[in-house]
Design a protein around this motif. Structure first.
Motif, PDB file in Angstrom:
ATOM      1  N   GLU A 189       0.997  -1.146  -0.102  1.00  0.00           N
ATOM      2  CA  GLU A 189      -0.149  -0.029   0.020  1.00  0.00           C
ATOM      3  C   GLU A 189       0.931   1.089  -0.026  1.00  0.00           C
ATOM      4  O   GLU A 189       1.799   1.294   0.992  1.00  0.00           O
ATOM      5  CB  GLU A 189      -1.121  -0.107   1.312  1.00  0.00           C
ATOM      6  CG  GLU A 189      -1.923   1.192   1.376  1.00  0.00           C
ATOM      7  CD  GLU A 189      -2.580   1.091   2.532  1.00  0.00           C
ATOM      8  OE1 GLU A 189      -3.766   2.015   2.615  1.00  0.00           O
ATOM      9  OE2 GLU A 189      -2.306   0.353   3.501  1.00  0.00           O
ATOM     10  N   LYS A 190       0.816   1.971  -1.051  1.00  0.00           N
ATOM     11  CA  LYS A 190       1.661   3.041  -1.270  1.00  0.00           C
ATOM     12  C   LYS A 190       1.203   4.285   0.010  1.00  0.00           C
ATOM     13  O   LYS A 190       0.074   4.532   0.362  1.00  0.00           O
ATOM     14  CB  LYS A 190       1.568   3.815  -2.602  1.00  0.00           C
ATOM     15  CG  LYS A 190       1.917   2.896  -3.607  1.00  0.00           C
ATOM     16  CD  LYS A 190       2.205   3.857  -4.950  1.00  0.00           C
ATOM     17  CE  LYS A 190       3.051   2.944  -5.974  1.00  0.00           C
ATOM     18  NZ  LYS A 190       2.980   3.593  -7.170  1.00  0.00           N
ATOM     19  N   SER A 191       2.110   4.917   0.394  1.00  0.00           N
ATOM     20  CA  SER A 191       2.050   5.841   1.307  1.00  0.00           C
ATOM     21  C   SER A 191       1.497   6.997   0.668  1.00  0.00           C
ATOM     22  O   SER A 191       1.647   7.470  -0.509  1.00  0.00           O
ATOM     23  CB  SER A 191       3.396   6.274   2.205  1.00  0.00           C
ATOM     24  OG  SER A 191       4.075   5.166   2.704  1.00  0.00           O
ATOM     25  N   LYS A 194       6.113  11.391  -7.412  1.00  0.00           N
ATOM     26  CA  LYS A 194       5.501  10.126  -7.141  1.00  0.00           C
ATOM     27  C   LYS A 194       5.741   9.459  -5.974  1.00  0.00           C
ATOM     28  O   LYS A 194       6.884   9.788  -5.578  1.00  0.00           O
ATOM     29  CB  LYS A 194       6.099   8.989  -8.361  1.00  0.00           C
ATOM     30  CG  LYS A 194       5.628   9.460  -9.889  1.00  0.00           C
ATOM     31  CD  LYS A 194       5.920   8.320 -10.692  1.00  0.00           C
ATOM     32  CE  LYS A 194       5.351   8.391 -12.061  1.00  0.00           C
ATOM     33  NZ  LYS A 194       4.159   7.849 -12.461  1.00  0.00           N
ATOM     34  N   VAL A 195       4.870   8.813  -5.357  1.00  0.00           N
ATOM     35  CA  VAL A 195       4.863   8.109  -4.091  1.00  0.00           C
ATOM     36  C   VAL A 195       5.541   6.735  -4.377  1.00  0.00           C
ATOM     37  O   VAL A 195       5.257   5.972  -5.287  1.00  0.00           O
ATOM     38  CB  VAL A 195       3.613   7.863  -3.702  1.00  0.00           C
ATOM     39  CG1 VAL A 195       3.811   7.101  -2.537  1.00  0.00           C
ATOM     40  CG2 VAL A 195       2.905   8.990  -3.275  1.00  0.00           C
ATOM     41  N   GLN A 233       7.269   5.309  -1.521  1.00  0.00           N
ATOM     42  CA  GLN A 233       7.405   4.514  -0.340  1.00  0.00           C
ATOM     43  C   GLN A 233       6.013   3.825  -0.271  1.00  0.00           C
ATOM     44  O   GLN A 233       4.995   4.210  -0.473  1.00  0.00           O
ATOM     45  CB  GLN A 233       7.626   5.300   0.759  1.00  0.00           C
ATOM     46  CG  GLN A 233       7.837   4.810   2.193  1.00  0.00           C
ATOM     47  CD  GLN A 233       8.155   5.347   3.259  1.00  0.00           C
ATOM     48  OE1 GLN A 233       8.585   6.704   3.027  1.00  0.00           O
ATOM     49  NE2 GLN A 233       8.075   5.395   4.407  1.00  0.00           N
ATOM     50  N   ALA A 234       6.075   2.505   0.415  1.00  0.00           N
ATOM     51  CA  ALA A 234       4.982   1.553   0.541  1.00  0.00           C
ATOM     52  C   ALA A 234       5.224   0.962   1.849  1.00  0.00           C
ATOM     53  O   ALA A 234       6.348   0.730   2.419  1.00  0.00           O
ATOM     54  CB  ALA A 234       4.533   0.843  -0.625  1.00  0.00           C
ATOM     55  N   LEU A 260       9.794   1.495  -3.636  1.00  0.00           N
ATOM     56  CA  LEU A 260       9.343   0.728  -4.822  1.00  0.00           C
ATOM     57  C   LEU A 260       9.993   1.360  -5.873  1.00  0.00           C
ATOM     58  O   LEU A 260      10.472   2.837  -5.955  1.00  0.00           O
ATOM     59  CB  LEU A 260       7.937   1.037  -4.874  1.00  0.00           C
ATOM     60  CG  LEU A 260       7.181   0.460  -3.837  1.00  0.00           C
ATOM     61  CD1 LEU A 260       5.464   0.760  -4.009  1.00  0.00           C
ATOM     62  CD2 LEU A 260       7.275  -1.132  -4.012  1.00  0.00           C
TER      63      LEU A 260
END
Length: 102
Positions: A19-21, A40-41, A43-44, A73
């Motif tokens: 699940e992306k932060s 872009k996100v 971290q997850a 990621l």
């Protein structure tokens, strides 16, 4: 931590469900980022992990991450999976760039 959605979904082999932060929209000082400048996100948090990949000798090599790990990621890739109206991303264990250590 996995929640109700994962009772009916388990990644296979060396797949990892993450699940992306949420993207940061405000700095520590309280300055708000405009939507165009938000990156872009990458971290997850890992929410489910498959059993691992099969080696040539038939042995199972477990994934390098576990549920609850915070990971980095790649910018592109992954398969979007929607469970209980929430977006998750499915990656191969080898595609994950690293994990954060507390």
């Amino acid at each position: 931590m996995a929640g109700q959605a994962f009772k009916n979904f388990l990644p296979l082999f060396d797949r990892v469900l993450a699940e992306k932060s949420a993207a940061k929209t405000v700095t520590k000082e309280g300055i708000m980022f405009p939507k165009q400048s938000q990156g872009k996100v990458l971290q997850a948090t890992v929410v489910a992990v498959g059993s691992g990949s099969k080696e040539k000798g038939g042995e199972i090599q477990p994934a390098g991450v576990k549920v609850g790990d915070k990971v980095l990621l790649p910018e592109y890739g992954g398969t979007k999976v929607v469970l209980d109206d929430k977006d998750y991303f499915l990656f191969r264990d080898g595609d994950i760039l690293g994990k954060y250590v507390d």
